[in-house]
Design a protein around this motif. Structure first.
Motif, PDB file in Angstrom:
ATOM      1  N   ARG A   1       0.828  -1.233   0.148  1.00 39.40           N
ATOM      2  CA  ARG A   1      -0.179  -0.136  -0.081  1.00 39.40           C
ATOM      3  C   ARG A   1       0.815   1.416   0.175  1.00 39.40           C
ATOM      4  NH1 ARG A   1      -4.562   2.241   4.533  1.00 39.40           N
ATOM      5  NH2 ARG A   1      -2.696   2.878   5.498  1.00 39.40           N
ATOM      6  N   LEU A   2       0.632   2.008  -0.965  1.00 38.88           N
ATOM      7  CA  LEU A   2       1.405   3.277  -1.083  1.00 38.88           C
ATOM      8  C   LEU A   2       0.532   4.312  -0.624  1.00 38.88           C
ATOM      9  CD1 LEU A   2       2.827   3.196  -4.666  1.00 38.88           C
ATOM     10  CD2 LEU A   2       3.686   2.240  -2.503  1.00 38.88           C
ATOM     11  N   SER A   3       1.171   5.418   0.135  1.00 38.55           N
ATOM     12  CA  SER A   3       0.443   6.514   0.794  1.00 38.55           C
ATOM     13  C   SER A   3       1.311   7.679  -0.078  1.00 38.55           C
ATOM     14  CB  SER A   3       0.724   6.570   1.971  1.00 38.55           C
ATOM     15  OG  SER A   3       0.057   5.379   2.719  1.00 38.55           O
ATOM     16  N   CYS A   4       0.306   8.714  -0.146  1.00 40.78           N
ATOM     17  CA  CYS A   4       0.496  10.098  -0.555  1.00 40.78           C
ATOM     18  C   CYS A   4       0.060  11.281   0.484  1.00 40.78           C
ATOM     19  CB  CYS A   4       0.251  10.234  -1.940  1.00 40.78           C
ATOM     20  SG  CYS A   4       0.673  12.122  -2.599  1.00 40.78           S
ATOM     21  N   ALA A   5       0.981  11.711   1.354  1.00 41.27           N
ATOM     22  CA  ALA A   5       0.248  12.715   2.051  1.00 41.27           C
ATOM     23  C   ALA A   5       0.603  14.155   1.523  1.00 41.27           C
ATOM     24  CB  ALA A   5       1.309  12.741   3.487  1.00 41.27           C
TER      25      ALA A   5
ATOM     26  N   VAL B   1      -1.664   5.172 -13.671  1.00 41.73           N
ATOM     27  CA  VAL B   1      -1.981   3.939 -12.899  1.00 41.73           C
ATOM     28  C   VAL B   1      -3.238   3.958 -12.555  1.00 41.73           C
ATOM     29  CG1 VAL B   1      -1.342   2.554 -10.895  1.00 41.73           C
ATOM     30  CG2 VAL B   1       0.513   3.432 -12.295  1.00 41.73           C
ATOM     31  N   ALA B   2      -3.672   5.105 -11.926  1.00 37.76           N
ATOM     32  CA  ALA B   2      -4.957   5.320 -11.368  1.00 37.76           C
ATOM     33  C   ALA B   2      -5.100   6.988 -10.788  1.00 37.76           C
ATOM     34  CB  ALA B   2      -5.072   4.574  -9.869  1.00 37.76           C
TER      35      ALA B   2
ATOM     36  N   PHE C   1      -5.355  -3.138  -8.433  1.00 37.50           N
ATOM     37  CA  PHE C   1      -5.111  -1.864  -7.446  1.00 37.50           C
ATOM     38  C   PHE C   1      -6.487  -1.078  -7.202  1.00 37.50           C
ATOM     39  CE2 PHE C   1      -0.738  -1.059  -9.531  1.00 37.50           C
ATOM     40  CZ  PHE C   1      -0.216  -2.385  -9.082  1.00 37.50           C
ATOM     41  N   ILE C   2      -6.071  -0.612  -5.957  1.00 33.23           N
ATOM     42  CA  ILE C   2      -7.546   0.192  -5.753  1.00 33.23           C
ATOM     43  C   ILE C   2      -6.896   1.822  -4.969  1.00 33.23           C
ATOM     44  CG2 ILE C   2      -9.246   0.729  -3.840  1.00 33.23           C
ATOM     45  CD1 ILE C   2      -9.278  -2.618  -3.769  1.00 33.23           C
ATOM     46  N   ILE C   3      -7.363   2.559  -5.714  1.00 31.24           N
ATOM     47  CA  ILE C   3      -6.913   4.119  -5.126  1.00 31.24           C
ATOM     48  C   ILE C   3      -8.200   4.460  -4.348  1.00 31.24           C
ATOM     49  CG2 ILE C   3      -8.412   5.160  -7.208  1.00 31.24           C
ATOM     50  CD1 ILE C   3      -6.038   7.206  -6.946  1.00 31.24           C
TER      51      ILE C   3
ATOM     52  N   GLN D   1      -3.709   0.882  -3.067  1.00 30.87           N
ATOM     53  CA  GLN D   1      -3.485  -0.518  -2.704  1.00 30.87           C
ATOM     54  C   GLN D   1      -2.945  -1.138  -3.650  1.00 30.87           C
ATOM     55  OE1 GLN D   1      -3.740  -1.836   0.737  1.00 30.87           O
ATOM     56  NE2 GLN D   1      -3.186  -3.861  -0.617  1.00 30.87           N
ATOM     57  N   MET D   2      -2.034  -2.025  -3.753  1.00 32.52           N
ATOM     58  CA  MET D   2      -1.802  -2.649  -4.913  1.00 32.52           C
ATOM     59  C   MET D   2      -1.626  -4.385  -4.572  1.00 32.52           C
ATOM     60  SD  MET D   2       1.587  -0.358  -6.403  1.00 32.52           S
ATOM     61  CE  MET D   2       2.664  -0.788  -4.865  1.00 32.52           C
ATOM     62  N   ASN D   3      -2.365  -5.047  -5.297  1.00 29.37           N
ATOM     63  CA  ASN D   3      -2.487  -6.509  -5.056  1.00 29.37           C
ATOM     64  C   ASN D   3      -2.011  -7.391  -6.236  1.00 29.37           C
ATOM     65  OD1 ASN D   3      -3.654  -5.997  -2.274  1.00 29.37           O
ATOM     66  ND2 ASN D   3      -5.677  -5.549  -3.658  1.00 29.37           N
ATOM     67  N   SER D   4      -1.713  -8.737  -5.792  1.00 27.91           N
ATOM     68  CA  SER D   4      -1.284  -9.596  -6.862  1.00 27.91           C
ATOM     69  C   SER D   4      -0.233  -8.787  -7.865  1.00 27.91           C
ATOM     70  CB  SER D   4      -2.576  -9.696  -7.935  1.00 27.91           C
ATOM     71  OG  SER D   4      -3.488 -10.532  -7.147  1.00 27.91           O
ATOM     72  N   LEU D   5       0.920  -8.416  -7.448  1.00 25.28           N
ATOM     73  CA  LEU D   5       1.939  -7.605  -7.867  1.00 25.28           C
ATOM     74  C   LEU D   5       2.587  -8.631  -8.659  1.00 25.28           C
ATOM     75  CD1 LEU D   5       2.776  -5.403  -4.882  1.00 25.28           C
ATOM     76  CD2 LEU D   5       2.147  -4.596  -7.375  1.00 25.28           C
TER      77      LEU D   5
END
Length: 126
Positions: free
Chosen positions: A19-23, A48-49, A68-70, A82-86
């Protein structure tokens, strides 16, 4: 002045999740369009999203749709990926970006975005 700081990248194995975060800071978050892009060595920056923070609409590239889910936390002014099944094909530097008012561009074009984070490396081993 808007500033973006990504975190959450790393080295993972095939099939794993990250899971990447962007503050964000500055500006009016609810008025932003937030996007995630990635760039692998020798390749162009790739959409990407993205999400519109005011209505929650989301957009994905075909290569990540379903995996992926943004999402956003509007109270904390954070956007997540959220990045799954990479797979190894997902390996790249991932950037978040903000498209700010008063004008908005094509949500899938990196040229539409006004402010960028420094990027975070994602490496997927096979």
């Amino acid at each position: 002045q808007v500033q973006l700081v990504e975190s959450g990248g790393g080295l993972v194995q095939y099939g794993a999740s990250l899971r990447l975060s962007c503050a964000t800071s500055g500006g009016t978050f609810i008025k932003f369009t937030m996007g995630w892009f990635r760039q692998a060595p020798g390749k162009e920056r790739e959409f990407v999203a993205a999400t519109r923070c005011d209505d929650g609409s989301v957009y994905y590239s075909d290569s990540v749709k379903g995996r992926f889910i943004i999402s956003t936390d509007n109270a904390k002014k954070i956007v997540y990926l959220q990045m799954n099944s990479l797979t190894p094909e997902d390996s790249a530097v991932y950037y978040c970006a903000a498209d700010e008012p008063p004008t908005y561009g094509n949500i899938r074009r990196w040229q539409s975005y006004d402010t960028w984070g420094q990027g975070t490396q994602v490496t997927v081993s096979s």
